[in-house]
Design a protein around this motif. Structure first.
Motif, mmCIF file in Angstrom:
data_model
loop_
_atom_site.group_PDB
_atom_site.id
_atom_site.type_symbol
_atom_site.label_atom_id
_atom_site.label_comp_id
_atom_site.label_asym_id
_atom_site.label_seq_id
_atom_site.Cartn_x
_atom_site.Cartn_y
_atom_site.Cartn_z
ATOM 1 N N ALA A 123 3.208 32.164 -30.763
ATOM 2 C CA ALA A 123 4.465 32.801 -31.185
ATOM 3 C C ALA A 123 5.678 32.155 -30.537
ATOM 4 O O ALA A 123 6.767 32.119 -31.132
ATOM 5 C CB ALA A 123 4.424 34.296 -30.851
ATOM 6 N N PHE A 124 5.510 31.615 -29.322
ATOM 7 C CA PHE A 124 6.650 31.045 -28.605
ATOM 8 C C PHE A 124 6.717 29.522 -28.682
ATOM 9 O O PHE A 124 7.668 28.923 -28.171
ATOM 10 C CB PHE A 124 6.633 31.503 -27.144
ATOM 11 N N ILE A 125 5.757 28.880 -29.329
ATOM 12 C CA ILE A 125 5.782 27.425 -29.496
ATOM 13 C C ILE A 125 7.085 26.943 -30.147
ATOM 14 O O ILE A 125 7.687 25.955 -29.689
ATOM 15 C CB ILE A 125 4.559 26.942 -30.294
ATOM 16 N N PRO A 126 7.567 27.589 -31.216
ATOM 17 C CA PRO A 126 8.812 27.110 -31.831
ATOM 18 C C PRO A 126 9.987 27.083 -30.856
ATOM 19 O O PRO A 126 10.802 26.145 -30.884
ATOM 20 C CB PRO A 126 9.052 28.113 -32.969
ATOM 21 N N LEU A 127 10.084 28.072 -30.000
ATOM 22 C CA LEU A 127 11.174 28.128 -29.024
ATOM 23 C C LEU A 127 10.961 27.116 -27.904
ATOM 24 O O LEU A 127 11.917 26.527 -27.394
ATOM 25 C CB LEU A 127 11.270 29.549 -28.458
ATOM 26 N N LEU A 128 9.709 26.898 -27.539
ATOM 27 C CA LEU A 128 9.390 25.886 -26.530
ATOM 28 C C LEU A 128 9.691 24.479 -27.040
ATOM 29 O O LEU A 128 10.125 23.608 -26.277
ATOM 30 C CB LEU A 128 7.913 25.988 -26.127
ATOM 31 N N LYS A 129 9.489 24.252 -28.318
ATOM 32 C CA LYS A 129 9.745 22.933 -28.901
ATOM 33 C C LYS A 129 11.220 22.547 -28.824
ATOM 34 O O LYS A 129 11.561 21.364 -28.899
ATOM 35 C CB LYS A 129 9.283 22.899 -30.362
ATOM 36 N N LYS A 130 12.087 23.518 -28.644
ATOM 37 C CA LYS A 130 13.526 23.240 -28.554
ATOM 38 C C LYS A 130 13.932 22.771 -27.154
ATOM 39 O O LYS A 130 15.059 22.332 -26.947
ATOM 40 C CB LYS A 130 14.315 24.487 -28.941
ATOM 41 N N SER A 131 12.999 22.875 -26.203
ATOM 42 C CA SER A 131 13.265 22.417 -24.840
ATOM 43 C C SER A 131 13.023 20.914 -24.731
ATOM 44 O O SER A 131 12.176 20.364 -25.428
ATOM 45 C CB SER A 131 12.356 23.161 -23.858
ATOM 46 N N ASP A 132 13.762 20.264 -23.815
ATOM 47 C CA ASP A 132 13.506 18.846 -23.594
ATOM 48 C C ASP A 132 12.375 18.625 -22.598
ATOM 49 O O ASP A 132 11.874 17.506 -22.461
ATOM 50 C CB ASP A 132 14.778 18.131 -23.119
ATOM 51 N N GLU A 133 11.942 19.702 -21.912
ATOM 52 C CA GLU A 133 10.818 19.615 -20.979
ATOM 53 C C GLU A 133 10.003 20.907 -21.021
ATOM 54 O O GLU A 133 9.941 21.641 -20.046
ATOM 55 C CB GLU A 133 11.300 19.350 -19.542
ATOM 56 N N PRO A 134 9.336 21.200 -22.145
ATOM 57 C CA PRO A 134 8.576 22.451 -22.243
ATOM 58 C C PRO A 134 7.338 22.451 -21.354
ATOM 59 O O PRO A 134 6.610 21.462 -21.291
ATOM 60 C CB PRO A 134 8.190 22.514 -23.726
ATOM 61 N N ARG A 135 7.131 23.584 -20.682
ATOM 62 C CA ARG A 135 6.001 23.729 -19.773
ATOM 63 C C ARG A 135 5.258 25.028 -20.091
ATOM 64 O O ARG A 135 5.874 26.081 -20.262
ATOM 65 C CB ARG A 135 6.473 23.768 -18.312
ATOM 66 N N ILE A 136 3.929 24.932 -20.126
ATOM 67 C CA ILE A 136 3.088 26.126 -20.295
ATOM 68 C C ILE A 136 2.098 26.163 -19.144
ATOM 69 O O ILE A 136 1.386 25.186 -18.892
ATOM 70 C CB ILE A 136 2.333 26.114 -21.639
ATOM 71 N N VAL A 137 2.068 27.273 -18.444
ATOM 72 C CA VAL A 137 1.093 27.481 -17.377
ATOM 73 C C VAL A 137 0.201 28.648 -17.778
ATOM 74 O O VAL A 137 0.687 29.767 -17.975
ATOM 75 C CB VAL A 137 1.772 27.787 -16.028
ATOM 76 N N ASN A 138 -1.078 28.389 -17.919
ATOM 77 C CA ASN A 138 -2.054 29.442 -18.191
ATOM 78 C C ASN A 138 -2.684 29.845 -16.866
ATOM 79 O O ASN A 138 -3.389 29.041 -16.236
ATOM 80 C CB ASN A 138 -3.120 28.941 -19.172
ATOM 81 N N VAL A 139 -2.400 31.066 -16.437
ATOM 82 C CA VAL A 139 -2.914 31.528 -15.146
ATOM 83 C C VAL A 139 -4.398 31.833 -15.293
ATOM 84 O O VAL A 139 -4.794 32.792 -15.952
ATOM 85 C CB VAL A 139 -2.135 32.746 -14.636
ATOM 86 N N SER A 140 -5.211 31.002 -14.686
ATOM 87 C CA SER A 140 -6.653 31.089 -14.793
ATOM 88 C C SER A 140 -7.252 31.547 -13.465
ATOM 89 O O SER A 140 -6.605 32.241 -12.683
ATOM 90 C CB SER A 140 -7.216 29.731 -15.229
ATOM 91 N N SER A 141 -8.480 31.136 -13.219
ATOM 92 C CA SER A 141 -9.180 31.483 -11.985
ATOM 93 C C SER A 141 -10.271 30.451 -11.755
ATOM 94 O O SER A 141 -10.854 29.937 -12.717
ATOM 95 C CB SER A 141 -9.807 32.876 -12.091
ATOM 96 N N ASP A 142 -10.556 30.153 -10.489
ATOM 97 C CA ASP A 142 -11.677 29.244 -10.230
ATOM 98 C C ASP A 142 -12.993 29.881 -10.640
ATOM 99 O O ASP A 142 -14.007 29.208 -10.776
ATOM 100 C CB ASP A 142 -11.706 28.774 -8.779
ATOM 101 N N LEU A 143 -12.980 31.195 -10.894
ATOM 102 C CA LEU A 143 -14.165 31.883 -11.412
ATOM 103 C C LEU A 143 -14.412 31.535 -12.884
ATOM 104 O O LEU A 143 -15.442 31.894 -13.449
ATOM 105 C CB LEU A 143 -14.022 33.397 -11.254
ATOM 106 N N GLY A 144 -13.460 30.840 -13.497
ATOM 107 C CA GLY A 144 -13.647 30.374 -14.866
ATOM 108 C C GLY A 144 -14.196 28.963 -14.927
ATOM 109 O O GLY A 144 -14.412 28.428 -16.009
ATOM 110 N N SER A 145 -14.445 28.376 -13.774
ATOM 111 C CA SER A 145 -14.936 26.997 -13.711
ATOM 112 C C SER A 145 -16.451 26.950 -13.844
ATOM 113 O O SER A 145 -17.180 27.439 -12.978
ATOM 114 C CB SER A 145 -14.514 26.351 -12.379
#
Length: 241
Positions: A123-145
């Protein structure tokens, strides 16, 4: 131009501290909160600390209508979104033995920790595409490794919490796929493990402080053009998938 960040599940704990640290770095921050009242209280707290460029965005990551309403609202307020931190998550009902976990519990966990992240990001990809340096951080866990879970020397090798762990494994897979899709763009998309932190999430049994955990998240939210893409990181460095 001042950079803008949206953090889901940011009314408390690691999300809230991530907001505080990004505000300290002169970002404009939106506190994503399912509960509007709690979100507004978080904003009030930050403003009482002297931070002015902070606002609340009501968003329930398990509700498509809520997500799209939030995206439309933010699009009407900002020219671009520079940072999306997918922080909202739940542990699920314990215990979660693989042979016994209920479908209801498993689906509830995935609705927030995986499907919620996917539909929020889309849903927010279109707004992120308007940035010159878009960043996405997915908060995960080492328990997902899976690398950790198959390594008997891993510190938490015996923590096999089926629903939560597998939801973070799926989240990591989404990170890999999305980062590959945007590999030739200015996007930087990574999974980040903040570590075992003392929060309501685990009854404050974690050994890390929220300040330490949020610092790891922020580190990859503000990376430069030469930063990593499609990787999995903890405070000690790259983490095995």
């Amino acid at each position: 131009m001042k950079r803008t960040a949206l953090i889901t599940g940011a009314n408390k704990s690691i999300g809230f501290e991530t907001a505080r640290q990004l505000l300290s770095l002169n970002y404009s921050v939106y506190i994503g909160s399912r509960d509007a009242e709690k979100g507004l209280k978080a904003v009030e707290q930050l403003k009482s600390e002297g931070f002015e460029d902070v606002d609340m965005l009501q968003i329930d990551v398990t509700d498509a209508a809520s997500i799209h309403a939030a995206a439309a609202e933010l699009t009407g307020k900002v020219a671009q979104l520079d940072v999306l931190v997918n922080n909202a998550g739940i542990p699920g009902v314990m215990p979660q033995n693989a042979s016994e976990i209920t479908q209801e519990n498993l689906r509830n966990i995935f609705d927030t920790n995986f499907f919620g992240v996917v539909q929020t990001t889309q849903a927010f990809i279109p707004l992120l595409k308007k940035s010159d340096e878009p960043r996405i951080v997915n908060v995960s866990s080492d328990l997902g490794s899976l690398g950790n879970h198959t390594n008997p020397d891993y510190a938490h090798f015996d923590v096999k919490v089926t629903g939560y762990c597998s939801s973070k494994t799926a989240l990591n897979a989404f990170t890999v796929m999305l980062a590959y899709e945007f590999r030739d763009s200015k996007f930087k998309i990574n999974s980040v493990n903040p570590g075992y932190t003392a929060t309501d999430f685990n009854g404050h049994t974690g050994y890390k402080k929220v300040e330490e955990a949020a610092e790891v998240v922020v580190r990859y939210a503000i990376i430069g053009a030469d930063g990593p893409n499609g990787k999995f990181f903890s405070d000690y460095g790259e983490t095995p998938w």
